[in-house]
Design an enzyme around this catalytic site. Structure first.
Site, PDB file in Angstrom:
ATOM      1  N   THR A  71     -66.091   4.167  32.317  1.00 54.12           N
ATOM      2  CA  THR A  71     -65.428   5.422  32.036  1.00 54.12           C
ATOM      3  C   THR A  71     -65.242   6.566  33.433  1.00 54.12           C
ATOM      4  OG1 THR A  71     -67.400   6.786  31.105  1.00 54.12           O
ATOM      5  CG2 THR A  71     -65.960   5.527  29.622  1.00 54.12           C
TER       6      THR A  71
ATOM      7  N   ASN B 196     -65.363  10.617  34.215  1.00 53.77           N
ATOM      8  CA  ASN B 196     -65.647  11.835  33.799  1.00 53.77           C
ATOM      9  C   ASN B 196     -65.256  13.101  34.700  1.00 53.77           C
ATOM     10  OD1 ASN B 196     -67.744  11.196  31.716  1.00 53.77           O
ATOM     11  ND2 ASN B 196     -68.651  10.033  33.676  1.00 53.77           N
TER      12      ASN B 196
ATOM     13  N   GLU C 218     -64.129  12.437  29.012  1.00 52.08           N
ATOM     14  CA  GLU C 218     -64.512  11.221  29.477  1.00 52.08           C
ATOM     15  C   GLU C 218     -63.316  10.130  29.114  1.00 52.08           C
ATOM     16  OE1 GLU C 218     -68.582   8.549  29.289  1.00 52.08           O
ATOM     17  OE2 GLU C 218     -67.960   9.928  27.744  1.00 52.08           O
TER      18      GLU C 218
END
Length: 301
Positions: free
Chosen positions: A197, A199, A247
């Site tokens: 992911t 952020n 995220e």
């Protein structure tokens, strides 16, 4: 006309919503007709916040306001000035003559029906119109814009965004709610479960949608974009923390975006944030979220 002449739209333009859009479209149209530049004159921080000292959480950062005005409405120049002591104490007449005309070469002004300006907010649309007539400037006062009987306003949209109602907010904004920020390293838990992911930490004073999981799209600097499952909140399963993060798991993307600036567009609230007992359960849930995200964009593109 000097080539510096401008048609200037006045306002704070938080959200750059459909009400603002009516002003910006008019400014762009008029600038086009006159063969001059279209511009927005706005402040870096909300005047109300400076005067009262009470922070006003905003829909957008100043950079995002500028980006939206230019990209959605074709505005040439976005003039963002600090709302400082000079601005606060400038009379409404001087604001028009000394700042808009002399400093920024206004030949035509566009304002909303409720626009107030100048020292102690003494300037009104009526006074603006009269002063423009006296100075030989063009002037348009744009009536309020309503959708489903509700006046389109930044205040109303802020409430929708903070409640996570991003689909409803989109109806009034005329575009998805956006958040632009530089990617920083997260705790890289995503990589361990095969779901990397990116952020973002929201800029100070900028509203993020209420905690939860969203259908989103992430735009990269190179112009490409990816459907994504975006979690707003404190990541209860992996960090027990209180740090608010945004995220995004970008579907079909592989690469490192650390240090790059990305723009996240929020389309739909999928579900609330849940604490899972294991990373396996979290992974299964995110994979089911991904199917919903793909289905949404298959329908809406």
């Amino acid at each position: 006309m000097s080539n510096q002449s401008r048609v200037i739209a006045l306002g704070f333009f938080d959200g750059v919503h459909l009400g603002h859009g009516a002003l910006l479209r008019r400014a762009a149209e008029e600038a086009n007709a006159r063969g001059v530049r279209s511009a927005v004159f706005t402040f870096a921080q909300p005047p109300k916040e400076v005067v009262t000292g009470v922070p006003v959480p905003l829909i957008n950062s100043p950079e995002d306001r500028a980006w939206l005005a230019k990209n959605l409405y074709g505005i040439d120049d976005v003039i963002i000035v600090p709302f400082d002591r000079e601005m606060m104490t400038t009379s409404w007449e001087d604001f028009i003559t000394e700042i808009l005309v002399k400093r920024y070469h206004a030949v035509h002004l566009v304002a909303g029906h409720d626009h107030r300006f100048g020292h102690k907010n003494q300037g009104s649309p009526e006074l603006l119109k009269a002063k423009c007539t006296e100075l030989g400037l063009g002037c348009d006062i744009i009536p309020e814009v309503t959708i489903n009987g509700i006046t389109v306003s930044s205040t109303y949209i802020r409430r929708l965004v903070s409640l996570g109602q991003v689909e409803r907010a989109m109806e009034y904004l005329g575009h998805p709610h956006i958040l632009t920020q530089t990617v920083r390293h997260g705790r890289r838990i995503g990589h361990t479960i095969g779901i990397p992911t990116v952020n973002l930490v929201p800029p100070p004073h900028v509203l993020v949608p209420g905690n939860g999981v969203y259908t989103a799209r992430v735009h990269l600097a190179d112009g490409s974009s990816y459907a994504s499952v975006t979690n707003v909140g404190t990541r209860p399963t992996v960090n027990n923390g209180s740090d608010l993060t945004v995220e995004s798991w970008m579907l079909d993307f592989d690469g490192d975006l650390y240090g790059q600036t990305i723009r996240v567009e929020f389309y739909q609230h999928l579900r609330d944030e849940i604490r899972f007992d294991s990373l396996e359960e979290l992974k299964a849930q995110i994979e089911s979220d991904a199917l919903k995200v793909r289905a949404y964009f298959a329908l809406h593109t």
